[in-house]
Scaffold this motif. Structure first.
Motif, PDB file in Angstrom:
ATOM      1  N   LYS A   6      69.325  48.758  26.948  1.00 51.19           N
ATOM      2  CA  LYS A   6      70.168  49.930  26.098  1.00 51.19           C
ATOM      3  C   LYS A   6      68.678  50.854  25.602  1.00 51.19           C
ATOM      4  O   LYS A   6      68.085  50.403  24.993  1.00 51.19           O
ATOM      5  N   TYR A  42      73.337  50.279  34.372  1.00 48.36           N
ATOM      6  CA  TYR A  42      73.490  48.795  33.845  1.00 48.36           C
ATOM      7  C   TYR A  42      73.615  47.745  34.919  1.00 48.36           C
ATOM      8  O   TYR A  42      74.365  48.001  35.979  1.00 48.36           O
ATOM      9  N   GLN A  92      72.128  43.495  35.942  1.00 49.13           N
ATOM     10  CA  GLN A  92      71.386  42.245  35.961  1.00 49.13           C
ATOM     11  C   GLN A  92      70.829  41.555  37.290  1.00 49.13           C
ATOM     12  O   GLN A  92      71.375  41.881  38.229  1.00 49.13           O
ATOM     13  N   GLU A 100      83.478  40.017  25.667  1.00 53.34           N
ATOM     14  CA  GLU A 100      82.257  39.858  26.535  1.00 53.34           C
ATOM     15  C   GLU A 100      82.837  40.812  27.659  1.00 53.34           C
ATOM     16  O   GLU A 100      83.802  40.769  28.407  1.00 53.34           O
ATOM     17  N   THR A 138      78.855  38.230  32.004  1.00 51.49           N
ATOM     18  CA  THR A 138      77.618  39.037  31.636  1.00 51.49           C
ATOM     19  C   THR A 138      76.554  38.481  30.525  1.00 51.49           C
ATOM     20  O   THR A 138      75.574  38.683  30.366  1.00 51.49           O
ATOM     21  N   ASP A 195      77.033  40.019  27.888  1.00 53.63           N
ATOM     22  CA  ASP A 195      76.942  41.331  26.938  1.00 53.63           C
ATOM     23  C   ASP A 195      78.039  41.661  26.404  1.00 53.63           C
ATOM     24  O   ASP A 195      79.267  41.435  26.751  1.00 53.63           O
ATOM     25  N   ILE A 206      77.472  49.317  25.593  1.00 55.38           N
ATOM     26  CA  ILE A 206      77.081  47.778  25.357  1.00 55.38           C
ATOM     27  C   ILE A 206      76.576  47.535  23.948  1.00 55.38           C
ATOM     28  O   ILE A 206      76.017  48.770  23.380  1.00 55.38           O
ATOM     29  N   ARG A 245      74.181  41.260  22.663  1.00 57.72           N
ATOM     30  CA  ARG A 245      74.279  40.133  23.645  1.00 57.72           C
ATOM     31  C   ARG A 245      75.031  39.152  22.672  1.00 57.72           C
ATOM     32  O   ARG A 245      75.078  39.076  21.614  1.00 57.72           O
ATOM     33  N   LYS A 246      75.777  38.588  23.594  1.00 60.54           N
ATOM     34  CA  LYS A 246      76.634  37.333  23.083  1.00 60.54           C
ATOM     35  C   LYS A 246      76.012  36.773  22.169  1.00 60.54           C
ATOM     36  O   LYS A 246      76.498  35.824  21.229  1.00 60.54           O
ATOM     37  N   ASP A 289      70.426  42.587  17.987  1.00 57.76           N
ATOM     38  CA  ASP A 289      70.097  43.899  18.532  1.00 57.76           C
ATOM     39  C   ASP A 289      70.253  45.136  17.543  1.00 57.76           C
ATOM     40  O   ASP A 289      69.477  45.987  17.892  1.00 57.76           O
TER      41      ASP A 289
END
Length: 472
Positions: free
Chosen positions: A256, A280, A282, A331, A362, A364, A376, A379-380, A394
């Protein structure tokens, strides 16, 4: 044969041009890729040590087009880490820059083209490869980790087609490389532009080097991609003042971007008739999952955007239910043909089939707004519990970065947060700032001053490397 590109249709059009003036046409790329493949005995595993050079892309194209499975690695990978991977995966061949020949002196060189050599490793081929397995890439946070992402031929083709569609790419494009080709984002630029017959401008020079911009201007580059760190550097370079008449679009992914940087580049693009596209993705989804349409870049500052053509997004709450209300965190789960087969951690895993069935959790955490645009929020797993309070690391990084305009990385274990900065004068102010923001006991926070925040090829922070400063 699972081909991804129809190279011969673009005939004598230049496919790749390097900074030294060397070129290769689509016809020649097709011919040379077949010639290289003739020296490989059968469908097997190849380690490809990548640079942004014609020979490196030639090898990649050859292997994909001819059913040979490459593992793409950075040519600068530390020798011990490379040897560990060789021992784990025992590839039949290596495709490496000619100037690294001495590193493999005990093995046999059997072919050479465009300053790259094909080496027979001597390992016995006693492994099975899944029929649809096309490519293996390291996960974005790894260096010499044996954990690889398994991508299929249809993953590569489907994602490239989707990117072509939403970026409206055609054969007049001239993208210039700013990212390593062994990194999923850098590779997606190559994949999508070869699909439309564009000319890829390759250089190993970085954006902080004068030679990069000389090549950019003389070759009339039309686009480039960058991770958040790239845009931080461009901001310092006063990119907005550069005269780049050939530039049409710039793309951003790999994490981000700070909202104020997003706004700066979105306004630059709007004022200069160019496109700024935040994306975005992965490695586990081949490359891309979402994008922010350029016409929304200013209005939807901070958003990741909408799902790519052919994909679906949904948000899942902690109790497993689907979120339907805007501005609710859950999520992000993605569904699409570009979701990869799964991971490999050893040679035996290469025979595995599709373990994901087109669905990717993901990791995220995200929200969507009333217009269906996704944001976003973290992160989880990038959370700590500080005296029972859940703290998003984050968010801590973002707050410090925005307030102090400084490089930062935060990590730690429950009840102990460790914040890393590169400026000695910031140690106390940063700690005071976070204590004030969180209203938590100062004993929970410790600030380390280090020379550089460790990052991988894609500019993502290597949090694991920070453990040596605080691990007992």
């Amino acid at each position: 044969m699972n081909k991804v590109w129809n190279l011969e249709q673009y005939k004598d059009k230049i496919a790749i041009k390097d900074e030294f003036g060397k070129t290769i046409t689509y016809n020649e790329l097709d011919f040379q890729s077949k010639k290289l493949a003739e020296n490989v005995s059968s469908r097997c595993l190849v380690f490809s040590l990548c640079r942004n050079e014609i020979g490196s892309i030639l090898g990649y194209v050859s292997f994909i087009q001819n059913g040979i499975v490459p593992i793409l690695l950075n040519s600068h990978l530390e020798e011990g880490l490379l040897n560990s991977l060789l021992e784990t995966y025992k590839p039949s061949y290596l495709w490496v820059p000619k100037d690294q020949k001495a590193q493999f002196s005990t093995m046999t060189v059997i072919y050479e083209a465009y300053d790259y050599i094909l080496i027979d490793t001597g390992y016995e081929k006693n492994y099975k490869l899944y029929d649809e397995l096309a490519l293996l890439l390291t996960t974005s946070g790894s260096t010499g980790s044996p954990k690889l992402v398994r991508q299929s031929y249809s993953n590569i083709l489907d994602n490239a087609q989707s990117i072509v569609k939403y970026l409206e790419l055609n054969d007049t494009e001239r993208p210039i490389t700013t990212l390593p080709m062994n990194y999923t984002y850098g590779l997606s630029i190559i994949n999508s532009h070869l699909l439309v017959g564009a000319t890829i401008l390759v250089t190993d020079k970085g954006i902080m080097q004068k030679e990069f911009w000389e090549f950019f201007k003389s070759s009339e580059a039309t686009s480039f991609g960058g991770v958040p760190y790239t845009y931080e550097m461009l901001d310092r370079l006063r990119f907005y003042r550069m005269n780049l008449p050939s530039l049409r679009s710039i793309t951003q992914a790999g994490g981000k971007i700070l909202p104020e940087l997003h706004e700066k580049f979105a306004n630059y693009a709007k004022d200069n008739g160019k496109k700024f596209v935040v994306m975005y993705g992965q490695c586990e989804a081949t490359a891309r999952m979402g994008y922010l349409p350029p016409e929304k870049a200013v209005e939807k500052k901070g958003a990741m955007g909408i799902v790519i053509p052919g994909g679906k997004f949904k948000l899942i709450a902690a109790d497993g239910s689907e979120i339907t209300e805007p501005h609710t965190t859950g999520e992000l789960v993605y569904e699409g043909k570009n979701v990869t087969l799964g991971y490999a951690e050893c040679l035996e895993d290469l025979s595995k089939g599709d373990e994901r069935n087109g669905i990717l959790e993901t990791g995220d955490m995200a929200q969507f707004d009333e217009d269906g645009f996704y944001y976003i929020v973290g992160r989880k797993k990038r959370f700590l519990k500080i005296y029972g309070n859940r703290v998003n690391l984050d968010e801590v990084d973002r707050l410090i970065k925005e307030y102090f305009n400084a490089e930062v990385a935060s990590t730690g274990v429950d009840d102990h947060m460790y914040i890393f900065v590169t400026d000695n004068n910031l140690a106390e102010p940063v700690k005071d700032f976070i204590v004030n923001k969180t209203k938590l006991n100062p004993v929970a926070f410790k600030v380390f001053v280090i020379d550089n925040i460790p990052k991988n090829d894609s500019g993502k922070i290597l949090y694991n490397e920070l453990k040596k400063y605080y691990a007992e």
